[in-house]
Scaffold this active site. Structure first.
Site, PDB file in Angstrom:
ATOM      1  N   GLY A  15     -12.274  18.012 -22.355  1.00 26.63           N
ATOM      2  CA  GLY A  15     -11.384  18.130 -21.195  1.00 26.63           C
ATOM      3  C   GLY A  15     -10.504  19.362 -21.327  1.00 26.63           C
ATOM      4  NE  ARG A  76     -15.647  15.337 -20.553  1.00 23.25           N
ATOM      5  CZ  ARG A  76     -14.484  15.233 -21.196  1.00 23.25           C
ATOM      6  NH1 ARG A  76     -14.446  15.219 -22.510  1.00 23.25           N
ATOM      7  NH2 ARG A  76     -13.353  15.163 -20.534  1.00 23.25           N
ATOM      8  CG  ASP A 107     -11.370  12.288 -29.930  1.00 31.57           C
ATOM      9  OD1 ASP A 107     -11.456  12.887 -28.845  1.00 31.57           O
ATOM     10  OD2 ASP A 107     -11.452  11.054 -30.022  1.00 31.57           O
ATOM     11  CB  THR A 130      -7.147  16.977 -26.034  1.00 30.60           C
ATOM     12  OG1 THR A 130      -7.120  15.782 -25.239  1.00 30.60           O
ATOM     13  CG2 THR A 130      -6.614  16.629 -27.418  1.00 30.60           C
ATOM     14  CG  ASP A 132      -6.625  12.473 -23.859  1.00 29.54           C
ATOM     15  OD1 ASP A 132      -6.048  12.449 -22.757  1.00 29.54           O
ATOM     16  OD2 ASP A 132      -7.855  12.441 -23.991  1.00 29.54           O
ATOM     17  CG  ASP A 134      -6.957  11.486 -28.372  1.00 30.35           C
ATOM     18  OD1 ASP A 134      -6.844  12.723 -28.514  1.00 30.35           O
ATOM     19  OD2 ASP A 134      -7.928  10.958 -27.820  1.00 30.35           O
ATOM     20  NE  ARG A 176     -12.329   8.255 -21.155  1.00 29.90           N
ATOM     21  CZ  ARG A 176     -12.453   9.540 -20.864  1.00 29.90           C
ATOM     22  NH1 ARG A 176     -12.306   9.932 -19.633  1.00 29.90           N
ATOM     23  NH2 ARG A 176     -12.730  10.437 -21.793  1.00 29.90           N
TER      24      ARG A 176
HETATM   25  P1  ATP Z   1     -10.894  15.352 -24.601  1.00 31.13           P
HETATM   26  O1  ATP Z   1     -10.119  14.582 -25.645  1.00 31.13           O
HETATM   27  O2  ATP Z   1     -10.014  16.224 -23.801  1.00 31.13           O
HETATM   28  O3  ATP Z   1     -11.805  14.496 -23.780  1.00 31.13           O
HETATM   29  P2  ATP Z   1     -13.008  16.002 -26.428  1.00 31.13           P
HETATM   30  O4  ATP Z   1     -13.256  17.172 -27.292  1.00 31.13           O
HETATM   31  O5  ATP Z   1     -12.717  14.699 -27.129  1.00 31.13           O
HETATM   32  O6  ATP Z   1     -11.853  16.382 -25.418  1.00 31.13           O
HETATM   33  P3  ATP Z   1     -15.631  15.044 -25.697  1.00 31.13           P
HETATM   34  O7  ATP Z   1     -16.361  15.073 -24.415  1.00 31.13           O
HETATM   35  O8  ATP Z   1     -15.445  13.745 -26.374  1.00 31.13           O
HETATM   36  O9  ATP Z   1     -14.240  15.786 -25.442  1.00 31.13           O
HETATM   37  O10 ATP Z   1     -16.401  16.004 -26.731  1.00 31.13           O
HETATM   38  C1  ATP Z   1     -16.703  17.356 -26.387  1.00 31.13           C
HETATM   39  C2  ATP Z   1     -18.103  17.695 -26.806  1.00 31.13           C
HETATM   40  O11 ATP Z   1     -18.212  17.587 -28.230  1.00 31.13           O
HETATM   41  C3  ATP Z   1     -19.186  16.754 -26.279  1.00 31.13           C
HETATM   42  O12 ATP Z   1     -19.551  17.060 -24.959  1.00 31.13           O
HETATM   43  C4  ATP Z   1     -20.307  17.040 -27.255  1.00 31.13           C
HETATM   44  O13 ATP Z   1     -20.989  18.230 -26.919  1.00 31.13           O
HETATM   45  C5  ATP Z   1     -19.557  17.264 -28.577  1.00 31.13           C
HETATM   46  N1  ATP Z   1     -19.594  16.033 -29.363  1.00 31.13           N
HETATM   47  C6  ATP Z   1     -18.809  14.940 -29.264  1.00 31.13           C
HETATM   48  N2  ATP Z   1     -19.170  13.977 -30.144  1.00 31.13           N
HETATM   49  C7  ATP Z   1     -20.249  14.477 -30.804  1.00 31.13           C
HETATM   50  C8  ATP Z   1     -21.114  13.972 -31.837  1.00 31.13           C
HETATM   51  N3  ATP Z   1     -20.919  12.763 -32.371  1.00 31.13           N
HETATM   52  N4  ATP Z   1     -22.120  14.788 -32.254  1.00 31.13           N
HETATM   53  C9  ATP Z   1     -22.284  16.014 -31.745  1.00 31.13           C
HETATM   54  N5  ATP Z   1     -21.529  16.535 -30.778  1.00 31.13           N
HETATM   55  C10 ATP Z   1     -20.523  15.790 -30.309  1.00 31.13           C
END
Ligand code: ATP
Length: 328
Positions: A15, A76, A107, A130, A132, A134, A176
């Site tokens: 995000g 994503r 994360d 982020t 969040d 978190d 969330r």
């Molecule tokens: P936000 O907290 O703002 O949602 P985020 O980094 O947690 O940000 P996610 O969509 O959970 O957002 O993760 C971003 C990208 O990281 C995913 O679209 C994916 O490409 C990669 N990713 C997340 N988890 C994994 C995993 N277990 N293995 C490989 N890639 C991952």
């Protein structure tokens, strides 16, 4: 001996969050300062997979510190969750000559970075970006402070109309899995109740609390609801439930939604992004790898991904108590 780092890549993932541009700027400028080439990848991991990149120098990040969103765009990437996708990304980095990566995201981004760094000998450093908040390895993530200020600004405005019409507003905010935004904006905006995923208040207590508010002479009320609240009902169902059980209340719902991600970053987020990203580049040049940077007790700190992701970041439940006392 650690491989010499001559080119550092940077991307923003997950995000989007206000302050990501300040972070990109800090990476590009720190690279320029240390005479290291900087490559920006578009749309997070997806851009690494597709080799979608641009060369960044000190001037290519001019005038972005104050801008919300991210000039590198964010995405994503389902492909990156597969070994084939990660191999494509590693192949592109090698082809372009990228020696190390700065990964700005939440994360999920760090989980991807951890797996990638275990599979390929490409050092990565995570920067928490982020709204969040978190992530355990930092007290604050980039974007959180700005999002909080956006939310309390919106709640203040809703309060004006709520009190003019003696209404009860349910205001849904982002979060969330984590109630940081709801809890802190709720206290900051003087909400009567705050519903967060970490604590199941229960419908009965909510009704009791609203009745108490009415008895104490309040004519309008604000309930801040985190989108992941565990009470088992979404914000519209909650509003219907209260309307059915407390017909005296004139209930309205506002979902703040994506406006919470936008806007010019606060001074706090710009400074945080600047501090964390200079550190990220310096750590890579010092041969450090596969850690996240964060702010702990106002010190920029490196934490392994394992620890940084382990428990999430605990909310301060004391704030619920404060909110209870102050909503008397
Ligand atoms: P936000 O907290 O703002 O949602 P985020 O980094 O947690 O940000 P996610 O969509 O959970 O957002 O993760 C971003 C990208 O990281 C995913 O679209 C994916 O490409 C990669 N990713 C997340 N988890 C994994 C995993 N277990 N293995 C490989 N890639 C991952």
């Amino acid at each position: 001996m650690a491989k010499e780092i001559r080119t550092i890549g940077v991307m923003t993932s997950g995000g989007d969050a206000p302050g990501m541009n300040a972070a990109i700027r800090a990476v590009a400028r720190a690279c320029a300062y240390y005479n290291v080439k900087c490559i920006g990848f578009y749309r997070g991991y997806q851009g690494m997979i597709e080799g979608d990149h641009c060369i960044m120098n000190a001037r290519s990040v001019r005038n972005i510190i104050s801008r919300g969103g991210t000039i590198l765009k964010s995405a994503r990437s389902k492909d990156f969750e597969t070994p084939e996708g990660r191999k494509k990304a590693a192949d592109h980095l090698k082809e372009i000559g990228v020696d190390a990566m700065v990964l700005i995201g939440g994360d999920g981004t760090f989980r991807g970075g951890k797996i990638f760094s275990e599979e390929y000998d490409i050092p990565v450093i995570g920067v928490p970006g982020t709204i969040d908040n978190d992530i355990a390895g930092t007290n604050y993530t980039i974007g959180y402070d700005t999002a909080l200020n956006t939310v309390i600004d919106a709640i203040d405005k809703i309060r004006d109309t709520a009190s003019s019409h003696d209404r009860l507003f349910f205001i849904e905010v982002m979060g969330r899995d984590a109630g940081f935004i709801a809890l802190n904006s709720g206290v900051g905006a003087g909400a009567e109740e705050i519903l967060i995923p970490e604590e199941d208040l229960g419908l009965e207590r909510l009704l009791e609390s609203l009745k108490r508010s009415k008895r104490s002479g309040k004519s309008s009320s604000i309930v801040v609801v985190s989108e992941g609240d565990k009470i088992g009902k979404n914000v519209y169902e909650l509003a219907d439930y209260v309307t059915d059980n407390l017909p005296d209340y004139d209930v309205r719902v506002t979902v703040l939604g994506h406006m919470q991600r936008g806007g010019s970053p606060s001074c706090f987020d710009r400074t945080l992004a600047s501090r964390l990203c200079v550190k990220a580049v310096e750590l890579l040049l010092d041969g450090e790898k596969n850690v996240m940077v964060g702010l702990l007790d106002n010190k920029v700190t490196a934490t392994t991904f394992e620890v940084g992701l382990k428990e999430g970041h605990e909310i301060n439940k004391e704030l619920l108590r404060i909110s209870d006392i102050l909503s008397t």
